[in-house]
Design a protein around this motif. Structure first.
Motif, PDB file in Angstrom:
ATOM      1  N   PHE A 188      -7.134   3.407  10.774  1.00  0.00           N
ATOM      2  CA  PHE A 188      -6.238   2.251  10.838  1.00  0.00           C
ATOM      3  C   PHE A 188      -6.914   1.006  10.288  1.00  0.00           C
ATOM      4  CE2 PHE A 188      -4.398  -1.385  12.963  1.00  0.00           C
ATOM      5  CZ  PHE A 188      -3.063  -1.190  12.692  1.00  0.00           C
TER       6      PHE A 188
ATOM      7  N   LEU B  51      -7.190   1.043   6.540  1.00  0.00           N
ATOM      8  CA  LEU B  51      -5.962   0.708   5.817  1.00  0.00           C
ATOM      9  C   LEU B  51      -5.550  -0.744   6.027  1.00  0.00           C
ATOM     10  CD1 LEU B  51      -3.696   3.813   6.368  1.00  0.00           C
ATOM     11  CD2 LEU B  51      -4.609   3.007   4.238  1.00  0.00           C
TER      12      LEU B  51
ATOM     13  N   THR C 233      -5.690  -4.817   3.593  1.00  0.00           N
ATOM     14  CA  THR C 233      -4.343  -5.301   3.307  1.00  0.00           C
ATOM     15  C   THR C 233      -4.122  -6.687   3.893  1.00  0.00           C
ATOM     16  OG1 THR C 233      -3.697  -3.023   3.558  1.00  0.00           O
ATOM     17  CG2 THR C 233      -1.951  -4.620   3.329  1.00  0.00           C
TER      18      THR C 233
ATOM     19  N   LEU D  68       2.139   2.460   7.564  1.00  0.00           N
ATOM     20  CA  LEU D  68       1.624   2.191   8.906  1.00  0.00           C
ATOM     21  C   LEU D  68       2.702   2.046   9.977  1.00  0.00           C
ATOM     22  CD1 LEU D  68      -1.341  -0.278   8.474  1.00  0.00           C
ATOM     23  CD2 LEU D  68      -1.383   2.109   9.037  1.00  0.00           C
TER      24      LEU D  68
ATOM     25  N   ILE E  33       1.539  -0.307   2.177  1.00  0.00           N
ATOM     26  CA  ILE E  33       0.768  -0.107   3.400  1.00  0.00           C
ATOM     27  C   ILE E  33       1.658  -0.258   4.626  1.00  0.00           C
ATOM     28  CG2 ILE E  33      -1.139  -1.013   4.757  1.00  0.00           C
ATOM     29  CD1 ILE E  33      -2.099   0.507   2.437  1.00  0.00           C
TER      30      ILE E  33
ATOM     31  N   LYS F  78      -9.568   9.977  18.693  1.00  0.00           N
ATOM     32  CA  LYS F  78      -8.914   8.664  18.787  1.00  0.00           C
ATOM     33  C   LYS F  78      -9.731   7.602  18.064  1.00  0.00           C
ATOM     34  CE  LYS F  78      -6.568   9.532  23.156  1.00  0.00           C
ATOM     35  NZ  LYS F  78      -6.644   9.324  24.608  1.00  0.00           N
TER      36      LYS F  78
ATOM     37  N   ILE G 292       1.353  -3.923  -2.732  1.00  0.00           N
ATOM     38  CA  ILE G 292       0.302  -3.442  -1.822  1.00  0.00           C
ATOM     39  C   ILE G 292       0.782  -3.541  -0.383  1.00  0.00           C
ATOM     40  CG2 ILE G 292      -2.029  -3.877  -1.022  1.00  0.00           C
ATOM     41  CD1 ILE G 292      -2.656  -4.969  -3.777  1.00  0.00           C
ATOM     42  N   ILE G 293       1.279  -4.723  -0.019  1.00  0.00           N
ATOM     43  CA  ILE G 293       1.685  -4.933   1.374  1.00  0.00           C
ATOM     44  C   ILE G 293       2.869  -4.038   1.720  1.00  0.00           C
ATOM     45  CG2 ILE G 293       2.583  -6.648   2.963  1.00  0.00           C
ATOM     46  CD1 ILE G 293       0.965  -8.694   1.418  1.00  0.00           C
TER      47      ILE G 293
END
Lengths: 113, 149
Positions: free
Chosen positions: A71, A74, A78, B17, B13, A64, B9-10
């Motif tokens: 996470f 990534l 961003t 996600l 991702i 986990k 990019i956004i």
């Protein structure tokens, strides 16, 4: 051996967090501060959490923690990219030393568009 | 509405996600009765994944997946599940939300209670998700709607 390695990783992570926070407090404007925190926090959190996972051994909790690392790896860059871009689009003025000749055009050109 | 700036990019991702955020939200809802979390928190995470979708792809492009009509139906459905389970318990002779009295084909009362709490949390999760997205869309579309009137 594993404990020493995990302690070393956590210490590196805390050092990166500390330098990122120093940058956040000391750098002059929005873009520089984000430059400091965006990278330092990503790598600092990753290293600290990998250290925790190593210390914990091979278990579900470690898995986990590694998911959290993935996470953050990534999502954090961003989010930094998105915030910086939003600031640029909304004409946040970058810092320059002294009165800036180019600076007076920065907001106005975009307002006219 | 939200002004849309094309950004690869956004978008990429977010596309990677969002499914994992939603799976995590379902995990939080399902584990509510023996670990931190529950219906409200899971619903908020589920709503946040849709808000990320709207932020990354724009309100018009995500209209296909979430429209205000669907959200109203979902919010009502969540409230109906919550109050319906409570009323069924009341009809079976217990108090309101007395899970032990639910007519479920399970052998022991603790198992029936666990299933009842799970049902309640699913209802709360659906309702909270729909209300979260509705509030976000209402705030985001306030400016342009005012100009059109």
């Amino acid at each position: 051996m594993l404990e020493v390695l995990s302690g070393l990783l956590i210490a590196c992570g805390i050092f990166l967090f500390a330098s990122g926070t120093l940058g956040l407090l000391r750098l002059p404007d929005f873009y520089c501060r984000m430059h400091a925190t965006g990278k330092c926090d990503t790598l600092g959190a990753s290293l600290a959490l990998i250290g925790c996972a190593l210390y914990n051994g091979f278990s579900l909790v470690s898995l986990k923690i590694l998911f959290i690392v993935l996470f953050i790896f990534l999502a954090n860059p961003t989010a930094t990219h998105a915030i910086g871009r939003a600031a640029l689009v909304n004409q946040v003025f970058p810092w320059t030393r002294g009165p800036s000749p180019a600076g007076s055009n920065f907001g106005k050109e975009r307002e006219e568009e | 509405m939200i002004v849309q700036y094309e950004n690869i990019i956004i978008k990429t991702i977010s596309r990677i996600l969002i499914p994992f955020i939603q799976i995590y939200a379902l995990y939080v809802i399902m584990h509510g009765h023996y670990s931190p979390g529950g219906g409200f928190q899971g619903g908020v995470i589920l709503g946040a994944s849709f808000i990320l979708l709207v932020l990354a792809f724009g309100a018009e492009a995500s209209q296909k997946r979430i429209s205000l009509k669907k959200l109203t139906v979902l919010a009502s459905l969540g409230l109906l599940i919550f109050s319906g389970i409570g009323l069924v318990a009341l009809l079976m002779g217990g108090n309101y939300l007395d899970y032990g009295k639910l007519p479920l084909p399970l052998e022991s009362i603790p198992k029936i209670r666990a299933m009842g709490i799970l049902g309640i949390e699913i209802g709360v999760g659906i309702g909270v998700m729909a209300i979260m997205i509705t509030i976000f869309l209402a705030i985001a579309s306030y400016e342009t709607e005012g100009k059109n009137d």
